[in-house]
Design a protein around this motif. Structure first.
Motif, short mmCIF file in Angstrom:
data_model
loop_
_atom_site.label_atom_id
_atom_site.label_comp_id
_atom_site.label_asym_id
_atom_site.label_seq_id
_atom_site.Cartn_x
_atom_site.Cartn_y
_atom_site.Cartn_z
N LYS A 187 -79.51 -24.83 -49.63
CA LYS A 187 -78.11 -24.46 -49.84
C LYS A 187 -77.28 -24.59 -48.56
N THR A 188 -77.82 -24.01 -47.49
CA THR A 188 -77.09 -24.09 -46.22
C THR A 188 -76.95 -25.55 -45.78
N THR A 189 -77.99 -26.33 -46.04
CA THR A 189 -77.93 -27.74 -45.66
C THR A 189 -76.80 -28.44 -46.41
N PHE A 202 -70.47 -18.56 -41.94
CA PHE A 202 -71.84 -18.94 -41.61
C PHE A 202 -72.83 -17.87 -42.03
N GLN A 203 -74.02 -18.34 -42.43
CA GLN A 203 -75.04 -17.41 -42.88
C GLN A 203 -75.43 -16.45 -41.75
N ASN A 204 -75.74 -17.03 -40.57
CA ASN A 204 -75.98 -16.19 -39.40
C ASN A 204 -74.67 -16.18 -38.62
N LEU A 207 -68.57 -20.12 -48.50
CA LEU A 207 -69.07 -18.87 -47.94
C LEU A 207 -70.59 -18.85 -48.06
N ASP A 208 -71.27 -18.72 -46.94
CA ASP A 208 -72.73 -18.76 -46.93
C ASP A 208 -73.28 -17.34 -46.85
N GLU A 209 -73.73 -16.84 -47.98
CA GLU A 209 -74.29 -15.49 -48.09
C GLU A 209 -73.35 -14.43 -47.50
N PRO A 210 -72.15 -14.32 -48.04
CA PRO A 210 -71.18 -13.37 -47.47
C PRO A 210 -71.60 -11.91 -47.66
#
Ligand SMILES: Nc1ncnc2c1ncn2[C@@H]1O[C@H](COP(=O)(O)OP(=O)(O)O)[C@@H](O)[C@H]1O
Ligand SMILES: [Mg+2]
Lengths: 278, 291, 258
Positions: free
Chosen positions: C44-46, C86-88, C174-177
């Motif tokens: 997903k992030t990719t 960003f996720q992190n 939005l990556d894992e908000p």
């Protein structure tokens, strides 16, 4: 004021200007190990203009600063397109090339050095240092300053928000070149004598180290670092070598304990709160 | 004349090879531009002189110098790379510059800034082939440095330490995941690379019979140029870069003058950084970051 | 339906032999709220990194509003209306929250000369007001002057969303908000994102919290080993055997007859 105090203060003022020259690229995480080379360009070109072409000192010194800035732009353009550590190497090479050329350039005295006729005292040099500090305050509060800090911490994300990273770094590097040229021009016209040997990589290194020691996060850091480096031998009145030993040990220690340098942004904010309460 | 210059250039290049390999080990494996290398080089050469001057036998003096330099390199590991691992590469670089100034000035405080002549244990032994004179200490140095690089190559390929170092070079993070103990591998790498440049310092003092606290600066800057020219992080690139820089230097002295050497050598460094920063054999992916 | 705002076709990416994204097709319509879900490591992030150009795809197209993004430099994509979190968390620690948020508005700040002006001057004045207003809307006004590094995790996560909004994107990734947010914070974020979506911003959200996804998104696509294995409303997805298998790692025998 005794002549001795005046001499120390003049040196401090010049070192502060040189520190801001190195600070701008450092704030963006770029190590410029050629600051002394740009100082040499400023010193020699302003000296030639005032000696041989009878330019007024302010004009000659300003032109010297512009020359250094132009050269910074010419070199920084191609080099900054590559990754961070390469700039340290390229500027170091640049510094050695400049020094090597000046030592061999007979029209400016070659290795024997070059006497400078015009003279500047403490007052105009201190005024320049104050001006540079105000400029740094201005730039530090600008979007350029903010983008530089952002690039330093996270180049990738900063670029994803649309910031042109190489261009921003080039701007910082070029303004740094101008300031270094200014410091060089003032140096030459104060000490009335310049020689290639003085503008060595060692000088560039100590300038960078003093800025990092003071801290790159705030506008005050470079001034603190320059003051530390300049005034240290006055505290420990020993041999020059001891001064460097103590300075280097301080840098290593501070980097080990708090790599952000002596004064961080958080410190400054805390300080402001304390002052406001008092 | 040309043959003689060729020989001299290769001999000088042998010294630069060791320094360049040292730089490239630090850079390629740890992404660390370690500016304490010139100081370690100087410690190797200068302390050899100090030992001999204090009445030690040659081998003992060399051993002592190498030991001190190795300890110094370990100190650098502790206070720069280990503390700042994974952070911005700027800070270890800055600290290593601090170490450069620290070590040089400590030597300066103790022995002063004068250059010291050091007698060669081999006297003036040399070979003559036609018109060409080959100094035996220099030849010994060149052979030793090339053999050491072969040894290093074997070590990296065959031993567990070598595998650890190579996986560090891939990525410190994944190396940790693969069970490589970074904190055990890194000091050994510092030891190894530190010994390489300290040994270069010893060989330099044997060959050119002159030491000073600043002897490392110019030599190491040329080693740095050699590393960049060969491609940062590439060991055989560093070897070729070192020999090329040695040749360039000697031919520049012949064609121009000794004073012009720096302009030529650092001009090459500057140009190669501007035109092809990955050098002749560099890995363009080096130092890429993950999101 | 008119042409989708985001149109991904045949997207592929592998890292050193590992196929991380394998021929993904995904369309997101203007004003839609779509979830991209899947187990950890699904890619997903990719996909996000490919959309905003951090990685170049091995194959496939990514169109935003009909414009092919692939040849466009990552730095320029934000000008086409693309912003992300960003996720992190990737805030700039030693800048204040307000400054971080202003970084998000870089593309609206003007040309090179405007860079030389202090943040509150000229055009920057209005941007600063906008930033303050958005922070206030997100309930973060009290933190505007704090350094980002000193903030609690949940707050930093929220600041990232505000920063992305300052770019005034058409499409917000939005990556894992929700990761690391408590229930109350999740509620606040949900309300904020509803407001954002009503303002016309299209949302593509990677999120594990299915309750949150159900409350926000009309549609979800499920990714497993780089392939889309299911697509539909969050409720449909939750019943899909292939999806349950992907998450549990084995066939859902016990649920098969339920
Ligand atoms: N830069 C990269 N190099 C190598 N592998 C990567 C890289 N980025 C992601 N991967 C791999 O791709 C896979 C998918 O990762 P990611 O997209 O982060 O998954 P998700 O976000 O769905 O949890 C993982 O196996 C991860 O290790
Ligand atoms: Mg992910």
């Amino acid at each position: 004021m005794s002549g001795y105090t005046a001499a120390i203060l003049t040196l401090l003022a010049i070192n502060i200007i040189a520190a801001y020259a190195a600070w701008l690229p450092l704030a963006a995480g770029q190590v410029n190990l050629g600051t002394a080379g740009f100082m040499a360009i400023g010193a020699y070109s302003s000296a030639v203009l005032s000696n041989e072409f009878d330019w007024s000192l302010p004009m000659a010194i300003a032109a010297g600063a512009v020359c250094a800035g132009g050269l910074a732009m010419a070199i920084g353009g191609p080099v900054l397109r590559t990754r961070g550590l390469y700039l340290a190497l390229a500027t170091l090479a640049f510094n050695e090339v400049v020094r090597g050329i000046l030592i061999n350039l007979d029209v400016v005295g070659g290795a024997a050095g070059y006497p400078v006729i015009g003279h500047l005292g403490l007052a105009p040099i201190a005024a320049c240092a104050a001006g540079v500090f105000l400029l740094a305050l201005w730039l530090g509060a600008s979007r350029l300053g903010m983008n530089l800090h952002a690039i330093e911490q996270d180049e990738t994300v900063t670029a994803l928000f649309g910031v042109h990273v190489p261009f921003t770094q080039l701007a910082a590097f070029t303004i740094g070149g101008v300031l270094a040229g200014l410091a060089g021009g003032l140096y030459g016209h104060h000490f009335s004598f310049i020689e290639g040997q003085h503008f060595s990589v060692l000088l560039s290194v100590t300038i960078v180290l003093s800025v990092v020691l003071g801290g790159t996060q705030t506008v005050w850091g470079p001034a603190i670092g320059a003051a530390f480096f300049t005034l240290l031998p006055e505290i420990f009145r020993g041999a020059a070598a001891w001064r460097y030993v103590l300075f280097a040990a301080a840098v290593i220690l501070v980097m080990a304990i708090r790599p952000q340098g002596l004064l961080t942004r958080a410190d400054l904010m805390r300080l402001r709160r304390v002052v406001r309460l008092a | 004349m040309i043959a003689q210059q060729l020989v001299n250039g290769l001999m000088l290049g042998g010294i630069y090879v060791l320094v360049a390999v040292s730089f490239t080990l630090f850079f390629g494996c740890l992404n660390f531009l370690n500016f304490s290398v010139p100081a370690l080089f100087m410690l190797g050469g200068f302390l050899t002189w100090a030992g001999v001057a204090a009445g030690l036998s040659w081998p003992l003096a060399v051993l002592l110098a190498l030991t001190v330099a190795a300890l110094a390199s370990l100190l650098v590991e502790r206070l720069t790379w280990r503390l700042q691992r994974g952070g911005p590469p700027l800070i270890p670089l800055v600290s290593s510059l601090g170490f450069l100034i620290l070590f040089e000035n400590l030597v300066l405080v103790r022995w002063g800034s004068d250059a010291r002549a050091i007698p060669s244990p081999f006297g003036d032994a040399n070979w003559r082939i036609g018109d060409v004179v080959i100094g035996l200490p220099q030849l010994f140095g060149l052979i030793l440095s090339i053999s050491l690089v072969f040894g290093l190559q074997a070590l990296l390929k065959r031993t567990k330490l070598g595998r650890g170092i190579r996986s560090l070079a891939e990525n410190a993070e994944t190396a940790t995941m693969l069970g490589v103990e970074v904190d055990r591998v890194a000091p050994r790498l510092f030891l190894l690379a530190g010994l390489f440049c300290a040994l270069a310092g010893v060989l330099f003092s044997l060959s050119y019979q002159l030491v000073s606290p600043y002897m490392g600066d110019q030599v190491a800057l040329k080693g740095l140029s050699a590393m960049v020219l060969g491609g940062m992080g590439n060991i055989w690139g560093a070897v070729i870069g070192g020999l090329v820089i040695g040749l360039v230097e000697i031919f520049a002295v012949g064609a121009l003058s000794a004073d012009h050497v720096n302009v030529v050598v650092f001009g090459i460094l500057l140009l190669s950084l501007i035109i092809k920063p990955t050098g002749l054999f560099g890995d363009p992916a080096l130092g890429q970051q993950k999101l | 339906m008119s042409a989708p705002l985001l149109d991904i076709r045949g997207l592929r990416k592998s890292f050193g032999g590992l196929d991380v994204v394998r021929g993904l097709d995904l369309q997101v319509g203007q004003g839609e709220r779509v979830a991209l879900i899947g187990p950890n490591g699904a890619g997903k992030t990719t996909v996000f990194n490919l959309i905003n150009g951090y990685y170049a795809p091995d194959a496939g197209e990514i169109r935003l509003g009909g414009v092919d993004l692939v040849p466009i430099a990552p730095r320029r994509r934000i000008r086409h209306g693309l912003a992300r979190s960003f996720q992190n968390i990737r805030l700039i620690g030693h800048l204040t929250v307000l400054e971080n948020v202003l970084l998000g508005a870089h593309v609206h700040a003007g040309g090179p000369l405007a860079m030389l002006l202090p943040l509150g001057l000229g055009r920057g004045r209005r941007l600063r007001e906008e930033a303050r207003a958005r922070l206030a809307e997100a309930g973060l006004a009290d933190h505007a002057g704090s350094l980002a590094a000193g903030l609690a995790y949940g707050l930093r996560k929220r600041v990232e969303v505000v920063r992305a909004l300052m770019a005034r994107p058409r499409l917000l990734l939005l990556d894992e908000p929700c990761a690391g947010l408590n229930t109350q914070e999740r509620g606040a974020l949900l309300a904020e994102l509803h407001r954002v979506a009503e303002g016309g911003v299209t949302l593509l959200v990677v999120e594990h919290d299915m309750h949150f996804v159900g409350g926000l998104c009309g549609r979800a696509a499920v990714l497993n080993f780089g392939e889309k294995i299911a697509e539909g409303t969050p409720a449909e997805i939750a019943r899909e055997p292939a999806v349950i298998e992907a998450y549990l790692g084995h066939a859902p025998e016990r649920y098969a007859h339920a």
